[in-house]
Design an enzyme around this catalytic site. Structure first.
Site, short mmCIF file in Angstrom:
data_model
loop_
_atom_site.label_atom_id
_atom_site.label_comp_id
_atom_site.label_asym_id
_atom_site.label_seq_id
_atom_site.Cartn_x
_atom_site.Cartn_y
_atom_site.Cartn_z
N LYS A 79 -27.88 -77.07 -46.19
CA LYS A 79 -29.01 -78.11 -46.76
C LYS A 79 -29.87 -78.52 -45.25
O LYS A 79 -30.27 -79.75 -45.53
CB LYS A 79 -28.29 -79.38 -47.36
CG LYS A 79 -27.25 -79.06 -48.52
CD LYS A 79 -27.67 -77.77 -49.36
CE LYS A 79 -28.89 -78.17 -50.25
NZ LYS A 79 -28.95 -76.79 -51.12
N HIS A 118 -24.34 -69.17 -43.36
CA HIS A 118 -23.95 -70.56 -42.85
C HIS A 118 -22.96 -70.72 -42.03
O HIS A 118 -22.49 -71.72 -41.88
CB HIS A 118 -23.67 -71.52 -44.27
CG HIS A 118 -24.79 -71.65 -45.17
ND1 HIS A 118 -25.88 -72.33 -44.43
CD2 HIS A 118 -24.96 -71.67 -46.61
CE1 HIS A 118 -26.66 -72.57 -45.58
NE2 HIS A 118 -26.23 -72.33 -46.68
N ARG A 276 -35.54 -79.68 -53.91
CA ARG A 276 -35.33 -81.29 -54.29
C ARG A 276 -36.71 -81.94 -54.06
O ARG A 276 -37.36 -82.35 -54.64
CB ARG A 276 -33.66 -81.91 -53.60
CG ARG A 276 -33.59 -82.95 -54.38
CD ARG A 276 -32.24 -83.60 -53.97
NE ARG A 276 -32.46 -83.98 -52.77
CZ ARG A 276 -32.63 -85.15 -52.19
NH1 ARG A 276 -32.74 -86.09 -52.99
NH2 ARG A 276 -32.65 -85.56 -50.85
N LYS A 277 -36.63 -82.36 -52.65
CA LYS A 277 -37.93 -83.21 -52.10
C LYS A 277 -38.47 -82.76 -50.98
O LYS A 277 -39.65 -82.93 -50.86
CB LYS A 277 -37.30 -84.68 -51.96
CG LYS A 277 -37.04 -85.49 -52.90
CD LYS A 277 -36.96 -86.98 -52.57
CE LYS A 277 -36.54 -87.91 -53.73
NZ LYS A 277 -36.34 -89.46 -53.12
#
Ligand code: PAP
Length: 310
Positions: A79, A118, A276-277
């Site tokens: 993320k 990751h 998402r944003k």
């Protein structure tokens, strides 16, 4: 580990389809913690916490992945802007090579050796380090990273069934665990530290990016990325197009990201969950000032000692 293109790949998503029993056994011997409510337990491997499905992929890659010196790895904790970095890197590296609108390659169609992972630096397959591949690492403010992770995992747990959301860790529970380092590929600060120290040792091979810097001046970082990849923009060449093509709105509004879904570990995830944003500071809408301060203090203690500046 995920694979975006060439080299000697192991299966997509890095998880062996047969999940060899030897990895299941190896994982079962590792220290285990409960993890976030609603999700599986976390296992400690080389000082990092992993969900077993990720770890199986990592162990398989450890044993089988053969990097080539020309490979480029896009590395990140969860993320922190991975999808964006992938889009930018792919767009930069393929400009002039992608199929034109009529479907024909416009410039020979070369292979792009881009990979994404990751994994913490110390858990990368040995061949990645030995072959001296280039690595781009992106990090993000831990408060926004945590909030993004919590929302994403809540969706992951819910799958098709929104009532399952109730069984997922509250934001306070998740926060406490994150602060203890108990999150996927955590502790987050150790993840950053590993790549940061490596970037000091090998600055010509490891480019260290910050999500917030990328958002503030995407054109500048697109230029730097292209130079780092060895395909700099010529004087008259447009960078604006790359920036626009990979903007949050452009990626979010792609049909595949609006309505597409994929299955991960038996759960259906809507691609829209990855967009998402895409802003800096959203943590203020979900965490108290006190919580923000708590993460900042932890990061300072863990990272400033070794001389890191955020
Ligand atoms: P992953 O770990 O599942 O790969 P990753 O892509 O690293 O996720 O991070 C997702 C975050 O990047 C999301 O942040 P948010 O939850 O705070 O909104 C996502 O919105 C953000 N993101 C995705 N694409 C872009 C973009 N083009 N520009 C800025 N942020 C973006």
């Amino acid at each position: 580990m995920e694979f975006s293109a060439t080299s000697k790949p192991i299966p997509a998503s890095g998880i062996s389809p047969e999940s060899p029993q030897k990895y299941v056994e190896e994982i079962s011997q590792l220290p285990k913690e409960k993890g976030w409510r609603g999700l599986q337990g976390l296992f400690l491997y080389k000082n990092f916490w992993f969900y077993p499905a990720f770890l199986k992929g990592a162990l398989h890659a450890r044993d089988h992945f053969q990097a080539q010196p020309t490979d480029i790895f896009l590395c990140s904790s969860m993320k922190t802007g991975t999808a964006w970095l992938k889009a930018l890197s792919f767009t930069i590296a393929t400009r002039g090579h992608r199929p034109s609108d009529d479907g024909l390659p416009s410039n020979g169609g070369s292979e792009i050796p881009l990979f994404a992972s990751h994994l913490p630096y110390t858990c990368l397959p040995k061949s990645v380090i030995d072959s001296d591949c280039k690595i781009v690492y992106i990090r993000r403010d831990p408060k926004d990273t945590f909030v993004s992770m919590w929302f994403f995992l809540r969706k992951f747990v819910a799958g098709k069934n929104s009532t399952d959301v109730e069984s997922f860790a509250s934001i306070d529970e998740g926060f406490e665990l994150f602060c203890k380092g108990l999150s996927s590929h955590g502790p987050y600060w150790e993840h950053i530290l590993g790549y940061w120290e490596a970037s000091i040792r090998r600055p010509e091979k490891i480019l260290f990016l910050k999500y917030e810097d990328l958002l503030e001046d995407t054109q500048l970082w697109v230029k730097k990325l292209a130079e780092f990849f060895g395909c700099p923009f010529s004087a008259g060449e447009e960078r604006e197009g790359v920036v626009k093509e990979c903007s949050f709105e452009s990626l979010r509004d792609l049909e595949v990201n609006k309505s597409g879904k994929h299955e991960k570990r038996g759960r259906v995830i809507e691609n829209s969950a990855y967009f998402r944003k895409g802003v800096v500071g959203d943590w203020r809408n979900h965490l108290s000032d006190e919580m923000g301060k708590k993460i900042d203090v932890i990061m300072e203690e863990k990272l400033m000692g070794p001389g890191f500046t955020f």
